[in-house]
Design a protein around this motif. Structure first.
Motif, PDB file in Angstrom:
ATOM      1  N   TYR A 151      19.192  -3.146   2.062  1.00 33.61           N
ATOM      2  CA  TYR A 151      18.892  -4.131   3.091  1.00 33.61           C
ATOM      3  C   TYR A 151      18.390  -3.463   4.370  1.00 33.61           C
ATOM      4  CZ  TYR A 151      21.542  -7.309   0.089  1.00 33.61           C
ATOM      5  OH  TYR A 151      21.991  -8.049  -0.968  1.00 33.61           O
ATOM      6  N   THR A 152      17.424  -4.110   5.025  1.00 30.44           N
ATOM      7  CA  THR A 152      16.837  -3.565   6.245  1.00 30.44           C
ATOM      8  C   THR A 152      17.063  -4.502   7.440  1.00 30.44           C
ATOM      9  OG1 THR A 152      14.710  -4.516   5.529  1.00 30.44           O
ATOM     10  CG2 THR A 152      15.100  -2.170   5.068  1.00 30.44           C
ATOM     11  N   LEU A 153      16.400  -5.647   7.437  1.00 25.31           N
ATOM     12  CA  LEU A 153      16.524  -6.566   8.575  1.00 25.31           C
ATOM     13  C   LEU A 153      17.833  -7.347   8.552  1.00 25.31           C
ATOM     14  CD1 LEU A 153      12.880  -8.022   8.821  1.00 25.31           C
ATOM     15  CD2 LEU A 153      13.894  -6.084  10.057  1.00 25.31           C
ATOM     16  N   SER A 154      18.336  -7.630   7.361  1.00 25.99           N
ATOM     17  CA  SER A 154      19.606  -8.370   7.268  1.00 25.99           C
ATOM     18  C   SER A 154      20.209  -8.226   5.889  1.00 25.99           C
ATOM     19  CB  SER A 154      19.400  -9.860   7.584  1.00 25.99           C
ATOM     20  OG  SER A 154      18.565 -10.465   6.603  1.00 25.99           O
ATOM     21  N   ASP A 155      21.542  -8.284   5.835  1.00 24.32           N
ATOM     22  CA  ASP A 155      22.307  -8.333   4.597  1.00 24.32           C
ATOM     23  C   ASP A 155      22.770  -9.783   4.456  1.00 24.32           C
ATOM     24  OD1 ASP A 155      24.389  -8.391   2.721  1.00 24.32           O
ATOM     25  OD2 ASP A 155      25.196  -6.445   3.302  1.00 24.32           O
ATOM     26  N   PRO A 156      22.286 -10.519   3.458  1.00 20.69           N
ATOM     27  CA  PRO A 156      22.630 -11.947   3.359  1.00 20.69           C
ATOM     28  C   PRO A 156      24.130 -12.206   3.287  1.00 20.69           C
ATOM     29  CG  PRO A 156      21.686 -11.149   1.298  1.00 20.69           C
ATOM     30  CD  PRO A 156      21.478 -10.076   2.319  1.00 20.69           C
ATOM     31  N   ARG A 157      24.876 -11.274   2.718  1.00 19.48           N
ATOM     32  CA  ARG A 157      26.326 -11.429   2.637  1.00 19.48           C
ATOM     33  C   ARG A 157      26.949 -11.354   4.028  1.00 19.48           C
ATOM     34  NH1 ARG A 157      27.465  -6.370  -0.960  1.00 19.48           N
ATOM     35  NH2 ARG A 157      26.161  -5.590   0.743  1.00 19.48           N
ATOM     36  N   ALA A 158      26.442 -10.411   4.838  1.00 17.93           N
ATOM     37  CA  ALA A 158      26.962 -10.259   6.201  1.00 17.93           C
ATOM     38  C   ALA A 158      26.599 -11.462   7.070  1.00 17.93           C
ATOM     39  CB  ALA A 158      26.418  -8.972   6.828  1.00 17.93           C
ATOM     40  N   VAL A 159      25.409 -12.014   6.847  1.00 17.23           N
ATOM     41  CA  VAL A 159      24.981 -13.197   7.610  1.00 17.23           C
ATOM     42  C   VAL A 159      25.937 -14.355   7.351  1.00 17.23           C
ATOM     43  CG1 VAL A 159      23.150 -14.913   7.879  1.00 17.23           C
ATOM     44  CG2 VAL A 159      22.556 -12.491   7.665  1.00 17.23           C
ATOM     45  N   ILE A 160      26.278 -14.571   6.075  1.00 19.07           N
ATOM     46  CA  ILE A 160      27.195 -15.660   5.722  1.00 19.07           C
ATOM     47  C   ILE A 160      28.589 -15.388   6.270  1.00 19.07           C
ATOM     48  CG2 ILE A 160      28.361 -16.815   3.791  1.00 19.07           C
ATOM     49  CD1 ILE A 160      25.754 -16.271   2.154  1.00 19.07           C
ATOM     50  N   ASP A 184       0.825  -1.218   0.000  1.00 18.19           N
ATOM     51  CA  ASP A 184       0.000   0.000   0.000  1.00 18.19           C
ATOM     52  C   ASP A 184       0.852   1.258   0.000  1.00 18.19           C
ATOM     53  OD1 ASP A 184      -2.488  -1.109  -0.178  1.00 18.19           O
ATOM     54  OD2 ASP A 184      -2.836  -1.154   1.987  1.00 18.19           O
ATOM     55  N   GLY A 185       1.908   1.229  -0.809  1.00 12.94           N
ATOM     56  CA  GLY A 185       2.774   2.389  -0.944  1.00 12.94           C
ATOM     57  C   GLY A 185       3.753   2.582   0.198  1.00 12.94           C
ATOM     58  N   GLU A 186       3.754   1.662   1.156  1.00  9.95           N
ATOM     59  CA  GLU A 186       4.647   1.787   2.317  1.00  9.95           C
ATOM     60  C   GLU A 186       5.774   0.772   2.229  1.00  9.95           C
ATOM     61  OE1 GLU A 186       4.440   1.631   7.235  1.00  9.95           O
ATOM     62  OE2 GLU A 186       2.627   1.404   6.021  1.00  9.95           O
ATOM     63  N   ARG A 187       6.963   1.223   2.552  1.00  7.89           N
ATOM     64  CA  ARG A 187       8.143   0.356   2.520  1.00  7.89           C
ATOM     65  C   ARG A 187       8.167  -0.514   3.776  1.00  7.89           C
ATOM     66  NH1 ARG A 187      14.383   2.536   1.873  1.00  7.89           N
ATOM     67  NH2 ARG A 187      15.428   0.767   2.832  1.00  7.89           N
ATOM     68  N   VAL A 188       8.136  -1.844   3.589  1.00  5.45           N
ATOM     69  CA  VAL A 188       8.096  -2.789   4.710  1.00  5.45           C
ATOM     70  C   VAL A 188       9.399  -3.589   4.741  1.00  5.45           C
ATOM     71  CG1 VAL A 188       6.845  -4.693   5.774  1.00  5.45           C
ATOM     72  CG2 VAL A 188       5.593  -2.954   4.452  1.00  5.45           C
ATOM     73  N   PRO A 189      10.128  -3.562   5.866  1.00 10.89           N
ATOM     74  CA  PRO A 189      11.406  -4.290   5.959  1.00 10.89           C
ATOM     75  C   PRO A 189      11.233  -5.804   5.861  1.00 10.89           C
ATOM     76  CG  PRO A 189      11.179  -2.660   7.723  1.00 10.89           C
ATOM     77  CD  PRO A 189       9.831  -2.794   7.096  1.00 10.89           C
ATOM     78  N   LYS A 190      12.258  -6.461   5.344  1.00  9.50           N
ATOM     79  CA  LYS A 190      12.288  -7.925   5.326  1.00  9.50           C
ATOM     80  C   LYS A 190      13.746  -8.380   5.327  1.00  9.50           C
ATOM     81  CE  LYS A 190      12.480  -9.240   0.446  1.00  9.50           C
ATOM     82  NZ  LYS A 190      11.855 -10.094  -0.582  1.00  9.50           N
ATOM     83  N   ASN A 191      13.951  -9.655   5.580  1.00 10.70           N
ATOM     84  CA  ASN A 191      15.304 -10.201   5.527  1.00 10.70           C
ATOM     85  C   ASN A 191      15.831 -10.096   4.102  1.00 10.70           C
ATOM     86  OD1 ASN A 191      15.791 -11.023   8.240  1.00 10.70           O
ATOM     87  ND2 ASN A 191      14.371 -12.733   7.939  1.00 10.70           N
ATOM     88  N   GLY A 192      17.098  -9.727   3.989  1.00 15.35           N
ATOM     89  CA  GLY A 192      17.677  -9.494   2.676  1.00 15.35           C
ATOM     90  C   GLY A 192      17.834 -10.750   1.844  1.00 15.35           C
ATOM     91  N   VAL A 193      17.678 -10.581   0.535  1.00 12.25           N
ATOM     92  CA  VAL A 193      17.855 -11.683  -0.416  1.00 12.25           C
ATOM     93  C   VAL A 193      18.739 -11.179  -1.550  1.00 12.25           C
ATOM     94  CG1 VAL A 193      16.728 -13.275  -2.022  1.00 12.25           C
ATOM     95  CG2 VAL A 193      15.579 -12.645   0.117  1.00 12.25           C
ATOM     96  N   LEU A 194      19.751 -11.954  -1.892  1.00  9.81           N
ATOM     97  CA  LEU A 194      20.642 -11.630  -3.004  1.00  9.81           C
ATOM     98  C   LEU A 194      20.629 -12.792  -3.989  1.00  9.81           C
ATOM     99  CD1 LEU A 194      22.892  -9.925  -4.375  1.00  9.81           C
ATOM    100  CD2 LEU A 194      24.547 -11.062  -2.861  1.00  9.81           C
ATOM    101  N   LYS A 195      20.318 -12.489  -5.243  1.00  8.93           N
ATOM    102  CA  LYS A 195      20.256 -13.538  -6.260  1.00  8.93           C
ATOM    103  C   LYS A 195      21.163 -13.194  -7.430  1.00  8.93           C
ATOM    104  CE  LYS A 195      15.433 -14.712  -5.196  1.00  8.93           C
ATOM    105  NZ  LYS A 195      14.039 -14.711  -5.707  1.00  8.93           N
ATOM    106  N   TYR A 196      21.967 -14.154  -7.845  1.00  9.84           N
ATOM    107  CA  TYR A 196      22.791 -14.032  -9.038  1.00  9.84           C
ATOM    108  C   TYR A 196      22.093 -14.772 -10.176  1.00  9.84           C
ATOM    109  CZ  TYR A 196      26.860 -12.579  -6.165  1.00  9.84           C
ATOM    110  OH  TYR A 196      27.721 -11.910  -5.316  1.00  9.84           O
ATOM    111  N   ARG A 197      21.681 -14.030 -11.197  1.00  6.20           N
ATOM    112  CA  ARG A 197      20.966 -14.628 -12.333  1.00  6.20           C
ATOM    113  C   ARG A 197      19.795 -15.481 -11.850  1.00  6.20           C
ATOM    114  NH1 ARG A 197      22.135 -12.377 -17.402  1.00  6.20           N
ATOM    115  NH2 ARG A 197      24.372 -11.980 -17.549  1.00  6.20           N
ATOM    116  N   GLY A 198      19.101 -15.002 -10.803  1.00  9.00           N
ATOM    117  CA  GLY A 198      17.913 -15.678 -10.284  1.00  9.00           C
ATOM    118  C   GLY A 198      18.197 -16.739  -9.240  1.00  9.00           C
ATOM    119  N   ILE A 199      19.460 -17.028  -8.968  1.00  5.46           N
ATOM    120  CA  ILE A 199      19.826 -18.086  -8.015  1.00  5.46           C
ATOM    121  C   ILE A 199      20.225 -17.451  -6.678  1.00  5.46           C
ATOM    122  CG2 ILE A 199      21.361 -20.033  -7.544  1.00  5.46           C
ATOM    123  CD1 ILE A 199      21.672 -20.331 -10.593  1.00  5.46           C
TER     124      ILE A 199
END
Length: 479
Positions: free
Chosen positions: A334-343, A65-80
């Motif tokens: 990224y808001t709740l998490s940076d997947p690179r930092a988690v790894i 509804d036009g509002e930015r909602v935080p979520k855990n970060g996702v990083l995909k290379y060519r969809g993976i």
């Protein structure tokens, strides 16, 4: 002749700088007034949509509804998903950077035969011409390896028999060569710096075609050429995580802007290196290390109350470098998490507790957990922030015995892969030179003859919209 560029006197520089600062200042309210999206950011902090890409997806929130909602970060290379890539490499106990390079550039995961051939091509391209080593790398040592790398990439133009051809075949050839050679270039550049600025011996080792990028780097920087498989695997994971991060990050966007102009490959990648050097981009990992050492010098790092109090001073600009920034915390997407930092946090903890760096790790962990609370206390508002990739990467490099001089250049070793994929995509699908608009808010002024000018004359400088100005006939060149 001077050994260095002859400097302008400090007194004259001060006078000139003062004038520039006064004449270059634009009030922040003006940006809002004219709807300018500073830093190509929307009011909610999201990036302005500037292009399309098939290469990478960086997800840190969703819009409801036009509002930015935080979520855990996702990083995909060519969809993976990047987590799936790292998990597969760990499960199969193998290096993955070269496979990821293939994936990002060619758009699909390689077969065993394809990745083997690609590794062989990279190994063949790794070797530098003797004259390049002697005339480019060994001469004119640089205090900063990133600047040396930039210069080396530009000079590579002179070693290319077909440098200006921007056909896909030629750009692919140039890109693959640089992916293979940059790890060698930065290691040579570091050895030259060791000798010139630190008075230490250089260790120059011949390259081995069969080694991965991670193995090549560790072998090149160590005098005995020895490293463990686990060390090389850890560095390989770092290279994978730094290889690509979407078209909007500063260095990749720089690369795409330059590519859109029709310039050569070496100019485009050298520009990207210049961007990556900045402390707001790839140079942030050095700033994290400097901040950590500053904290160690002033508090008991096992006392969380002392750490929190010092973080408060940093945010209030009373400690640290005076910027008010806690380096390694927060991200544009990224808001709740940076997947690179988690790894990297997981890998850093494993390695730290095996090798006596547990206190260093726990300090970073404290910075990560305490910063949001301290920020709320100081600023009076809650800001969702997470650790970014820079918080733990420096500790990993430190544990691997990699000198700080190479922290940001290692980023470039990995990110050249993403730059290559984006340059090729821009050449194929871009079609137009990237040319955003800047609104001029300077007032019209008449030319004053030299003999009539008065020093420090103060003209009216507040901007007046065109429709509110008083015009004379001659101002519009009317008869």
């Amino acid at each position: 002749m001077y050994d260095k560029i002859n400097p302008i006197s400090p007194e004259l520089l001060e006078v000139m700088s003062d004038k520039i600062e006064k004449k270059s200042h634009i009030d922040h309210d003006a940006f809002w007034k004219y709807g300018v999206k500073r830093g190509l950011r929307n009011p909610d902090g999201t990036g302005v949509m500037a292009g399309l890409t098939n290469i990478c997806s960086v997800e840190g929130y969703y819009i409801d509804d036009g509002e930015r909602v935080p979520k855990n970060g996702v990083l995909k290379y060519r969809g993976i998903n990047i987590n799936d890539i790292i998990e597969a490499c760990e499960k199969e106990d193998r290096f993955g950077f070269e496979e990821v390079a293939y994936l990002l550039i060619f758009g699909s995961l390689p077969t065993k035969e394809q990745v083997s051939l690609f590794k062989d091509v990279l190994g063949t391209c790794r070797f530098l011409p003797d004259t390049y080593i002697e005339d480019v790398l060994m001469k004119n040592a640089s205090m900063n390896i990133m600047n040396k790398l930039q210069r080396c990439i530009l000079i590579s133009y002179s070693f290319d028999e077909n440098p200006d051809d921007i056909s896909i075949e030629n750009v692919l050839r140039q890109s693959v060569q640089l992916i293979a050679q940059i790890p060698v270039i930065i290691c040579y550049a570091y050895q030259v710096k060791r000798k010139k600025f630190y008075g230490k011996s250089m260790h120059i080792h011949p390259e081995k075609k069969e080694l991965s990028a991670a193995e090549t780097i560790l072998r090149s920087i160590r005098s005995d050429r020895k490293f463990t498989y686990d060390e090389a695997r850890l560095l390989d994971i770092c290279l994978i995580l730094h290889a690509e991060h979407g078209g909007g990050n500063n260095s990749t966007f720089t690369n795409r802007v330059l590519t859109s102009s029709g310039t050569d490959t070496y100019a485009a990648y050298a520009g990207a290196v210049g961007s990556l050097k900045g402390s707001r981009h790839g140079g942030a990992n050095i700033k994290v290390c400097e901040m950590v050492e500053d904290i160690k010098a002033h508090v008991d790092i096992e006392n969380k109350q002392e750490i929190a109090a010092y973080l408060e001073k940093i945010i209030r600009k009373e400690a640290g470098d005076g910027s008010g920034l806690v380096y390694g915390m927060g991200h544009a997407v990224y808001t709740l998490s940076d997947p690179r930092a988690v790894i990297l946090k997981r890998k850093a903890k494993e390695f730290a507790y095996k090798n006596g760096f547990e206190k260093d790790f726990e300090l970073l962990n404290s910075i990560e957990t305490l910063t949001p609370e301290v920020f709320k206390k100081v600023k009076g508002k809650t800001k969702i922030m997470c650790a970014n990739v820079d918080l733990y990467s420096g500790l990993i490099y430190k544990m691997l015995g990699i000198p700080e001089d190479l922290y940001t250049p290692l980023f470039a070793c990995a990110r050249i892969v993403g730059w290559s994929a984006h340059r090729l995509e821009e050449l194929i699908s871009g079609g137009k030179i990237i040319r955003p608009a800047y609104k001029n808010i300077a007032l019209p002024k008449k030319y004053v003859p030299l003999d009539e000018r008065i020093e420090n004359f103060r003209a009216l400088e507040n901007y007046i919209p065109s429709d509110q100005r008083e015009y004379k006939k001659e101002d519009n060149n009317e008869a």
